[in-house]
Design a protein around this motif. Structure first.
Motif, PDB file in Angstrom:
ATOM      1  N   PRO A 130       0.849  -1.201   0.000  1.00 33.59           N
ATOM      2  CA  PRO A 130       0.000   0.000   0.000  1.00 33.59           C
ATOM      3  C   PRO A 130       0.875   1.239   0.000  1.00 33.59           C
ATOM      4  O   PRO A 130       2.053   1.173   0.367  1.00 33.59           O
ATOM      5  N   PRO A 131       0.343   2.380  -0.409  1.00 31.93           N
ATOM      6  CA  PRO A 131       1.151   3.600  -0.373  1.00 31.93           C
ATOM      7  C   PRO A 131       1.433   4.030   1.057  1.00 31.93           C
ATOM      8  O   PRO A 131       0.697   3.692   1.985  1.00 31.93           O
ATOM      9  N   GLY A 132       2.511   4.771   1.227  1.00 33.56           N
ATOM     10  CA  GLY A 132       2.838   5.306   2.550  1.00 33.56           C
ATOM     11  C   GLY A 132       3.929   4.523   3.245  1.00 33.56           C
ATOM     12  O   GLY A 132       4.594   3.652   2.672  1.00 33.56           O
ATOM     13  N   THR A 133       4.113   4.838   4.526  1.00 39.25           N
ATOM     14  CA  THR A 133       5.164   4.206   5.341  1.00 39.25           C
ATOM     15  C   THR A 133       4.589   3.825   6.703  1.00 39.25           C
ATOM     16  O   THR A 133       5.162   4.157   7.743  1.00 39.25           O
ATOM     17  N   GLY A 134       3.457   3.116   6.689  1.00 40.54           N
ATOM     18  CA  GLY A 134       2.757   2.841   7.941  1.00 40.54           C
ATOM     19  C   GLY A 134       2.907   1.422   8.444  1.00 40.54           C
ATOM     20  O   GLY A 134       3.919   0.745   8.205  1.00 40.54           O
ATOM     21  N   ASP A 135       1.863   0.955   9.134  1.00 41.87           N
ATOM     22  CA  ASP A 135       1.890  -0.333   9.819  1.00 41.87           C
ATOM     23  C   ASP A 135       2.156  -1.504   8.877  1.00 41.87           C
ATOM     24  O   ASP A 135       2.912  -2.411   9.201  1.00 41.87           O
ATOM     25  N   VAL A 136       1.504  -1.501   7.718  1.00 38.51           N
ATOM     26  CA  VAL A 136       1.643  -2.643   6.805  1.00 38.51           C
ATOM     27  C   VAL A 136       3.086  -2.763   6.328  1.00 38.51           C
ATOM     28  O   VAL A 136       3.669  -3.855   6.304  1.00 38.51           O
ATOM     29  N   GLN A 137       3.681  -1.635   5.936  1.00 32.15           N
ATOM     30  CA  GLN A 137       5.063  -1.670   5.460  1.00 32.15           C
ATOM     31  C   GLN A 137       6.004  -2.204   6.540  1.00 32.15           C
ATOM     32  O   GLN A 137       6.873  -3.043   6.277  1.00 32.15           O
ATOM     33  N   LEU A 138       5.817  -1.717   7.763  1.00 33.82           N
ATOM     34  CA  LEU A 138       6.675  -2.176   8.859  1.00 33.82           C
ATOM     35  C   LEU A 138       6.435  -3.650   9.166  1.00 33.82           C
ATOM     36  O   LEU A 138       7.374  -4.410   9.400  1.00 33.82           O
ATOM     37  N   SER A 139       5.167  -4.066   9.178  1.00 32.08           N
ATOM     38  CA  SER A 139       4.834  -5.448   9.495  1.00 32.08           C
ATOM     39  C   SER A 139       5.447  -6.409   8.481  1.00 32.08           C
ATOM     40  O   SER A 139       6.063  -7.421   8.851  1.00 32.08           O
ATOM     41  N   VAL A 140       5.303  -6.110   7.195  1.00 29.53           N
ATOM     42  CA  VAL A 140       5.862  -6.968   6.156  1.00 29.53           C
ATOM     43  C   VAL A 140       7.388  -6.982   6.241  1.00 29.53           C
ATOM     44  O   VAL A 140       8.029  -8.045   6.179  1.00 29.53           O
ATOM     45  N   SER A 141       7.982  -5.804   6.411  1.00 26.80           N
ATOM     46  CA  SER A 141       9.446  -5.695   6.429  1.00 26.80           C
ATOM     47  C   SER A 141      10.061  -6.426   7.618  1.00 26.80           C
ATOM     48  O   SER A 141      11.161  -6.974   7.510  1.00 26.80           O
ATOM     49  N   GLN A 142       9.360  -6.441   8.749  1.00 25.63           N
ATOM     50  CA  GLN A 142       9.918  -7.039   9.950  1.00 25.63           C
ATOM     51  C   GLN A 142       9.588  -8.523  10.092  1.00 25.63           C
ATOM     52  O   GLN A 142      10.249  -9.223  10.863  1.00 25.63           O
ATOM     53  N   ASN A 143       8.600  -9.014   9.338  1.00 26.51           N
ATOM     54  CA  ASN A 143       8.177 -10.405   9.506  1.00 26.51           C
ATOM     55  C   ASN A 143       8.802 -11.364   8.504  1.00 26.51           C
ATOM     56  O   ASN A 143       8.958 -12.549   8.808  1.00 26.51           O
ATOM     57  N   ILE A 144       9.141 -10.881   7.311  1.00 23.82           N
ATOM     58  CA  ILE A 144       9.708 -11.765   6.295  1.00 23.82           C
ATOM     59  C   ILE A 144      10.987 -11.149   5.735  1.00 23.82           C
ATOM     60  O   ILE A 144      11.123  -9.926   5.667  1.00 23.82           O
ATOM     61  N   PRO A 145      11.946 -11.989   5.342  1.00 27.81           N
ATOM     62  CA  PRO A 145      13.148 -11.453   4.684  1.00 27.81           C
ATOM     63  C   PRO A 145      12.803 -10.965   3.279  1.00 27.81           C
ATOM     64  O   PRO A 145      12.185 -11.700   2.496  1.00 27.81           O
ATOM     65  N   ILE A 146      13.169  -9.741   2.979  1.00 26.07           N
ATOM     66  CA  ILE A 146      12.862  -9.134   1.688  1.00 26.07           C
ATOM     67  C   ILE A 146      14.152  -8.981   0.895  1.00 26.07           C
ATOM     68  O   ILE A 146      15.135  -8.426   1.387  1.00 26.07           O
ATOM     69  N   SER A 147      14.136  -9.461  -0.325  1.00 29.05           N
ATOM     70  CA  SER A 147      15.338  -9.410  -1.167  1.00 29.05           C
ATOM     71  C   SER A 147      15.613  -8.005  -1.676  1.00 29.05           C
ATOM     72  O   SER A 147      16.773  -7.639  -1.889  1.00 29.05           O
ATOM     73  N   GLY A 148      14.562  -7.223  -1.893  1.00 28.37           N
ATOM     74  CA  GLY A 148      14.772  -5.872  -2.377  1.00 28.37           C
ATOM     75  C   GLY A 148      13.466  -5.126  -2.549  1.00 28.37           C
ATOM     76  O   GLY A 148      12.399  -5.736  -2.695  1.00 28.37           O
ATOM     77  N   ALA A 149      13.558  -3.806  -2.532  1.00 31.73           N
ATOM     78  CA  ALA A 149      12.399  -2.935  -2.708  1.00 31.73           C
ATOM     79  C   ALA A 149      12.566  -2.098  -3.970  1.00 31.73           C
ATOM     80  O   ALA A 149      13.663  -1.609  -4.261  1.00 31.73           O
ATOM     81  N   VAL A 150      11.487  -1.961  -4.709  1.00 30.25           N
ATOM     82  CA  VAL A 150      11.434  -1.101  -5.887  1.00 30.25           C
ATOM     83  C   VAL A 150      10.517   0.069  -5.555  1.00 30.25           C
ATOM     84  O   VAL A 150       9.359  -0.137  -5.176  1.00 30.25           O
ATOM     85  N   ILE A 151      11.023   1.281  -5.684  1.00 27.92           N
ATOM     86  CA  ILE A 151      10.250   2.482  -5.370  1.00 27.92           C
ATOM     87  C   ILE A 151       9.725   3.094  -6.669  1.00 27.92           C
ATOM     88  O   ILE A 151      10.504   3.344  -7.601  1.00 27.92           O
ATOM     89  N   VAL A 152       8.414   3.307  -6.724  1.00 28.26           N
ATOM     90  CA  VAL A 152       7.775   3.865  -7.916  1.00 28.26           C
ATOM     91  C   VAL A 152       7.358   5.301  -7.633  1.00 28.26           C
ATOM     92  O   VAL A 152       6.772   5.588  -6.584  1.00 28.26           O
ATOM     93  N   SER A 153       7.653   6.192  -8.575  1.00 30.57           N
ATOM     94  CA  SER A 153       7.246   7.590  -8.421  1.00 30.57           C
ATOM     95  C   SER A 153       7.092   8.233  -9.795  1.00 30.57           C
ATOM     96  O   SER A 153       7.711   7.803 -10.767  1.00 30.57           O
ATOM     97  N   THR A 154       6.252   9.242  -9.853  1.00 32.48           N
ATOM     98  CA  THR A 154       6.225  10.112 -11.025  1.00 32.48           C
ATOM     99  C   THR A 154       7.313  11.171 -10.841  1.00 32.48           C
ATOM    100  O   THR A 154       7.857  11.321  -9.743  1.00 32.48           O
ATOM    101  N   PRO A 155       7.652  11.923 -11.889  1.00 32.58           N
ATOM    102  CA  PRO A 155       8.690  12.952 -11.748  1.00 32.58           C
ATOM    103  C   PRO A 155       8.231  14.193 -10.973  1.00 32.58           C
ATOM    104  O   PRO A 155       9.027  15.119 -10.773  1.00 32.58           O
TER     105      PRO A 155
END
Length: 327
Positions: free
Chosen positions: A185-210
């Motif tokens: 989901p967009p943002g830097t809230g509970d879901v992002q922290l929960s996923v990041s802290q519960n499973i090993p993540i190989s990498g993150a891709v950040i999407v943005s418009t200019p």
């Protein structure tokens, strides 16, 4: 309760090391206590502090059968994150036909993977009572959108959302996957922290418009992943340019090269540019992503190049590392 407040509350334990009685906090007697507070007791204090700091943090546990997890994130909604996640998953499978790819929709409040992947229905349960992903275009998909009505709002508090995320992570029979793409989901809230802290993540891709406003939030998103020790693979500059289908004139509607400037600031790479094109929108809305429906188009080739750049930056999965001799 803060760390130092905890230390104050439990301070009597430490202060009794200064001769068996609590020492008042003041005067020369405190100085004597400080002088005696060394060696083994100092090391004990450090260990106690580490225990307090780590208390409550979950231990990462891999998702069974999944070799590598790639999260697609953005600081702001509406920048094409889900479209990028869907086409990235398809591009990973197209580039390496021998690889098995899954797609997890972690946007509980606004799931869009079911529509983009043209999937409906409830997941079946395996013999071990795990949900089986729905399959289309060769991609195994799981989303909260499969479990609720399409137009039903999820009016949930944080704890319920965390419980749902835990189920999507742990109670799905993914089989054997080489890559699991997670649409965050967009943002830097509970879901992002929960996923990041519960499973090993190989990498993150950040999407943005200019656009500057979107880039501000993309910056926050990249820094959040760095704080939780998730490698940021790079940025995708979405809706980078619009080309008039009649006169072919190019217009930078959201600004030019904003994501490139941000990438330089963060010392990251640009994984690729995706143009603002009608075909991408129409393909997503009809549930036929452009990498699948128009694989020879310039827009599809842009996603294929991004998938190549993503894989190139991934470390080998843990089981691929050679074992030391004698083990």
């Amino acid at each position: 309760m803060g760390v130092w407040l905890r230390l104050l509350v439990f301070g009597g334990v430490w202060l009794r090391g200064c001769g068996g009685a609590c020492v008042p906090l003041g005067g020369s007697r405190l100085l004597i206590c400080r002088r005696q507070f060394s060696g083994a007791e100092s090391e004990t204090l450090k260990q106690r502090r580490s225990q307090i700091m780590s208390r409550g943090l979950p231990k990462q546990k891999p998702i069974e059968g999944v070799k590598q997890v790639i999260v697609v994130a953005s600081g702001k909604g509406g920048v094409g994150k889900s479209t990028t996640a869907v086409n990235l998953a398809l591009a990973l499978a197209a580039n390496e036909s021998s690889k098995a790819v899954g797609l997890l929709d972690a946007d509980v409040y606004g799931p869009s993977i079911p529509k983009m992947m043209n999937l409906k229905g409830n997941p079946e349960l395996s013999q071990s009572n795990l949900m089986r992903p729905l399959l289309n275009y060769g991609i195994a998909c799981m989303s909260m959108g499969f479990l609720v009505e399409e137009t039903a709002p999820l009016v949930w508090r944080g704890l319920m959302v965390m419980s749902a995320i835990e189920k999507l992570l742990r109670q799905v029979d993914w089989g054997q996957l080489d890559y699991l793409v997670v649409d965050m989901p967009p943002g830097t809230g509970d879901v992002q922290l929960s996923v990041s802290q519960n499973i090993p993540i190989s990498g993150a891709v950040i999407v943005s418009t200019p656009q500057d406003i979107a880039l501000m939030d993309a910056h926050r998103g990249a820094e959040m992943f760095r704080k939780v020790h998730v490698p940021v693979l790079g940025l995708v500059q979405n809706m980078s340019v619009f080309q008039c289908p009649k006169c072919k004139h190019k217009t930078h509607i959201f600004g030019a090269d904003g994501a490139r400037r941000l990438a330089q600031t963060l010392d990251l790479d640009i994984l690729g540019d995706i143009p603002l094109h009608l075909n991408i929108r129409e393909a997503s809305d009809t549930g036929q992503p452009i990498v699948f429906s128009q694989p020879e188009s310039d827009e599809a080739k842009a996603y294929l190049r991004i998938a190549t750049e993503v894989v190139r930056r991934l470390l080998p999965p843990p089981e691929s590392f050679p074992k030391c001799l004698g083990n």
